[in-house]
Design a protein around this motif. Structure first.
Motif, short mmCIF file in Angstrom:
data_model
loop_
_atom_site.label_atom_id
_atom_site.label_comp_id
_atom_site.label_asym_id
_atom_site.label_seq_id
_atom_site.Cartn_x
_atom_site.Cartn_y
_atom_site.Cartn_z
N GLY A 190 -4.45 10.94 -11.53
CA GLY A 190 -3.91 9.71 -10.97
C GLY A 190 -2.96 9.95 -9.81
O GLY A 190 -2.07 10.80 -9.89
N VAL A 191 -3.13 9.18 -8.73
CA VAL A 191 -2.30 9.29 -7.52
C VAL A 191 -2.10 7.89 -6.93
O VAL A 191 -2.85 6.96 -7.24
CB VAL A 191 -2.94 10.22 -6.48
N GLU A 192 -1.10 7.75 -6.04
CA GLU A 192 -0.84 6.44 -5.45
C GLU A 192 -0.29 6.57 -4.04
O GLU A 192 0.30 7.59 -3.68
CB GLU A 192 0.14 5.64 -6.31
N LYS A 215 4.00 16.11 0.87
CA LYS A 215 3.34 14.83 0.62
C LYS A 215 1.82 15.04 0.58
O LYS A 215 1.24 15.58 1.53
CB LYS A 215 3.67 13.83 1.74
N LEU A 216 1.21 14.61 -0.51
CA LEU A 216 -0.24 14.73 -0.63
C LEU A 216 -0.95 13.47 -0.14
O LEU A 216 -2.09 13.52 0.29
CB LEU A 216 -0.64 15.04 -2.07
N SER A 217 -0.28 12.33 -0.26
CA SER A 217 -0.84 11.08 0.27
C SER A 217 -0.42 10.92 1.73
O SER A 217 0.55 11.53 2.18
CB SER A 217 -0.39 9.88 -0.56
N LYS A 218 -1.17 10.10 2.44
CA LYS A 218 -0.91 9.97 3.87
C LYS A 218 -1.17 8.53 4.30
O LYS A 218 -2.24 7.97 4.03
CB LYS A 218 -1.81 10.92 4.67
N ALA A 219 -0.18 7.94 4.98
CA ALA A 219 -0.31 6.58 5.53
C ALA A 219 0.78 6.40 6.56
O ALA A 219 1.77 7.14 6.57
CB ALA A 219 -0.19 5.54 4.41
N PRO A 220 0.64 5.43 7.46
CA PRO A 220 1.71 5.16 8.43
C PRO A 220 3.03 4.90 7.71
O PRO A 220 3.05 4.40 6.57
CB PRO A 220 1.22 3.90 9.15
N GLU A 221 4.15 5.20 8.40
CA GLU A 221 5.45 5.10 7.75
C GLU A 221 6.45 4.23 8.49
O GLU A 221 7.28 3.56 7.87
CB GLU A 221 6.04 6.50 7.55
N HIS A 247 4.71 -7.63 3.55
CA HIS A 247 3.64 -7.40 2.59
C HIS A 247 3.87 -6.02 1.98
O HIS A 247 4.39 -5.12 2.65
CB HIS A 247 2.28 -7.40 3.27
N VAL A 248 3.47 -5.83 0.74
CA VAL A 248 3.54 -4.51 0.11
C VAL A 248 2.16 -4.16 -0.44
O VAL A 248 1.61 -4.89 -1.27
CB VAL A 248 4.59 -4.46 -1.02
N SER A 249 1.62 -3.05 0.03
CA SER A 249 0.31 -2.60 -0.43
C SER A 249 0.47 -1.67 -1.63
O SER A 249 1.46 -0.94 -1.75
CB SER A 249 -0.42 -1.85 0.69
N ILE A 250 -0.53 -1.71 -2.49
CA ILE A 250 -0.62 -0.75 -3.60
C ILE A 250 -2.05 -0.23 -3.64
O ILE A 250 -3.00 -1.02 -3.81
CB ILE A 250 -0.26 -1.39 -4.94
N VAL A 251 -2.22 1.05 -3.46
CA VAL A 251 -3.53 1.69 -3.63
C VAL A 251 -3.35 2.82 -4.62
O VAL A 251 -2.56 3.74 -4.40
CB VAL A 251 -4.09 2.21 -2.29
N TYR A 252 -4.07 2.71 -5.72
CA TYR A 252 -3.97 3.69 -6.81
C TYR A 252 -5.38 4.09 -7.23
O TYR A 252 -6.31 3.27 -7.20
CB TYR A 252 -3.24 3.08 -8.01
#
Length: 390
Positions: free
Chosen positions: A252-254, A373-379, A240-245
């Protein structure tokens, strides 16, 4: 740089906007321009804090080499502009469009620009307005180019915007289960992000506020720009590929991730690893002075040497700012070098029909000595293999 800049939610000060205008005027002076004409709503927002949508009644910002800029506006919209613009402006209004002879926008416009002067115009200026623009016209994108290097204020706003998407993406991963409909995910996650925007910035201008949250399940994640149907469902496995914008009051950030639900197809493990290593390779080259074209070229070569070159369908990254896609570009053929205070995405991808798409993306600030990195999520693959709830 290890310390993340402080988040900012306040609107730009008059000093911030004046400094942007002065940078425009310095570039005008280098080119010996007497006027610069801006029509692009993004550029007008950048200089004034006023946001608009393009329609049949044009808004035109006329910047003179000296003195206060003039905004040509529909009479209907004059008070709207005055309520949102946070810089000093002179105003000229026209009656309507269409309008009686002598009262159309172009009748007023031609009186505001000297026909014998040198006039800079944006490449995005519509032909109809360009043809009505007096003077000796020069096509040059001054404002677009200045927007590439962010001010400290803009960085602070982007830090805050990333807090919005980080919260949204965390909820997205928590929700994802086989059978979950796209619309249910979109509704809840965008609602959470929108609520945070309203809470943090009560006076946010919703012309420049947007939120998106979606997941491309493995049946079509190989096609990154297809639009999911609202009742598309998450599936066991992946990728699966998530997109949060989000565009948060004009910034604008993603953040995007490849993830799996409980099981990982054997064929997907190798591709995920190559995508992950290509991304790390890209990050290793994020230093001021590095060619953005060469970064993309080297990342493409890395993926190609691993046997997946035929499955690359986009560049390594793009700029972020007022919009979600703008200059600069981590793209072969774009020969500008990285500079501190650029804001970019890093997202090399591999897309294989009948298997799926593999892409992580983050919002990344270029610093004096590297990146942040300004965004943060599991990698990692382990972190992004999510359990299925009973």
């Amino acid at each position: 740089m290890n310390n993340k800049p402080k988040a900012i939610t306040a609107p730009p000060s008059k000093e911030e906007l004046n400094a942007r205008l002065e940078r425009v005027k310095r570039e005008m002076k280098k080119l010996d321009l007497d006027y610069y004409i801006s029509f692009d709503p993004v550029n007008i927002y950048y200089l004034t804090n006023f946001a608009n949508n393009v329609h049949e009644r044009p808004f035109i910002l006329i910047i003179k080499d000296k003195g206060t800029p003039t905004m040509l506006v529909p009479l209907l919209e004059k008070s709207h502009v005055q309520s949102r613009a946070l810089c000093e402006l002179d105003y000229e209004s026209y009656y309507e469009f269409p309008a009686p002879q002598g009262q159309n926008w172009y009748d007023i416009y031609k009186k505001l620009v000297n026909n014998n002067k040198k006039v800079g115009i944006e490449s995005s200026l519509p032909v109809a307005i360009s043809e009505k623009t007096p003077g000796n016209k020069v096509l040059v994108d001054i404002i677009d180019d200045l927007r590439i290097i962010k001010t400290d204020y803009e960085i602070g706003r982007s830090v805050h915007a990333c807090r919005v998407i980080n919260k949204g993406h965390k909820e997205l991963l928590k929700m994802c289960q086989p059978g979950l409909h796209e619309f249910a995910l979109y509704q809840k996650v965008t609602g959470i992000m929108t609520s945070k925007i309203i809470t943090d910035i009560p006076d946010a201008n919703f012309i420049v506020c947007k939120t998106t949250a979606a997941v491309w399940p493995p049946s079509f994640s190989h096609d990154p720009h297809i639009i999911p149907k609202i009742f598309a469902q998450m599936e066991e496995g992946g990728p699966h590929v998530s997109i949060v914008y989000a565009q948060v009051d004009g910034y604008g950030v993603e953040v995007e991730r490849t993830f799996f639900l409980r099981t990982i197809p054997e064929k997907a493990k190798k591709v995920f690893d190559i995508m992950f290593k290509a991304r790390e390779y890209a990050y290793s080259m994020l230093l001021p002075g590095e060619s953005m074209s060469e970064i993309d070229k080297k990342v493409r070569k890395f993926i190609t040497e691993k046997g997946y070159g035929n499955y690359i369908i986009h560049r390594t990254g793009h700029g972020l700012g007022i919009t979600g896609h703008e200059a600069p570009f981590l793209a072969e053929g774009y020969n500008r070098v990285l500079e501190p205070n650029m804001l970019i995405s890093v997202e090399p991808g591999i897309y294989i029909p009948n298997l799926g798409g593999f892409r992580h993306s983050d919002t990344v600030l270029i610093t004096e000595d590297g990146y942040l990195k300004l965004s943060k999520a599991p990698e990692t693959l382990e972190e992004l293999t999510l359990p299925i709830k009973n």
